[in-house]
Design a protein around this motif. Structure first.
Motif, PDB file in Angstrom:
ATOM      1  N   ARG A  76       0.856  -1.220   0.024  1.00 39.39           N
ATOM      2  CA  ARG A  76       0.150   0.042   0.003  1.00 39.39           C
ATOM      3  C   ARG A  76       0.922   1.277   0.045  1.00 39.39           C
ATOM      4  O   ARG A  76       0.525   2.252  -0.808  1.00 39.39           O
ATOM      5  CB  ARG A  76      -0.801   0.026   1.038  1.00 39.39           C
ATOM      6  N   ASP A  77       1.807   1.392   0.767  1.00 37.78           N
ATOM      7  CA  ASP A  77       2.619   2.354   0.953  1.00 37.78           C
ATOM      8  C   ASP A  77       3.530   2.643  -0.100  1.00 37.78           C
ATOM      9  O   ASP A  77       3.660   3.859  -0.868  1.00 37.78           O
ATOM     10  CB  ASP A  77       3.549   2.481   2.427  1.00 37.78           C
ATOM     11  N   HIS A  80       1.868   3.531  -3.391  1.00 44.43           N
ATOM     12  CA  HIS A  80       1.260   4.808  -3.348  1.00 44.43           C
ATOM     13  C   HIS A  80       2.497   5.745  -3.455  1.00 44.43           C
ATOM     14  O   HIS A  80       2.325   6.879  -4.333  1.00 44.43           O
ATOM     15  CB  HIS A  80       0.608   5.128  -1.974  1.00 44.43           C
ATOM     16  N   PRO A  83       3.931   4.684  -7.845  1.00 46.57           N
ATOM     17  CA  PRO A  83       2.943   3.586  -8.574  1.00 46.57           C
ATOM     18  C   PRO A  83       3.465   3.062 -10.003  1.00 46.57           C
ATOM     19  O   PRO A  83       3.253   1.966 -10.296  1.00 46.57           O
ATOM     20  CB  PRO A  83       1.508   4.565  -8.811  1.00 46.57           C
TER      21      PRO A  83
END
Length: 116
Positions: A76-77, A80, A83
């Motif tokens: 997720r990190d 983000h 990408p």
């Protein structure tokens, strides 16, 4: 649209292990980059891996579950942050889960222990 009605998954576990010992900086991840607070290496660094194995010595399934949750949080990190050029899913799996107690490469054929 059904996808608009479904909420996203909840946050994963808190990355607070291995537990801090002494006055030295802990070998825990510095988010969102997932670098070790103590030595700056990609987390889990070699020291964190040793400490995690020692901390979870009698609870190896729990270690695997913890690492899988952190893999989710790292994805997720990191995706983000970058990408288009982030680490591959395979590289993240190897980094977070693949070294753990129940590792087997997805390329390895399963072995059977049948008596012949």
């Amino acid at each position: 649209m059904i996808s608009a009605q479904v909420s996203g998954p909840e946050r994963g576990p808190v990355a607070d292990r291995p537990r801090r010992r002494g006055q030295a900086p802990p070998h825990t991840p510095l988010r969102p980059h997932w670098a070790c607070r103590a030595d700056g290496q990609p987390w889990p660094c070699a020291t964190a891996r040793l400490m995690l194995k020692a901390e979870y010595e009698n609870k190896m399934p729990s270690l695997s579950i913890y690492l899988a949750g952190l893999l989710y949080e790292a994805m997720r990190d990191l995706y983000h942050l970058n990408p288009h050029d982030g680490p591959s899913p395979r590289a993240l799996y190897d980094r977070f889960v693949g070294w753990g107690p129940f590792r087997r490469s997805i390329d390895e054929p399963s072995t059977s222990h049948r008596d012949t």
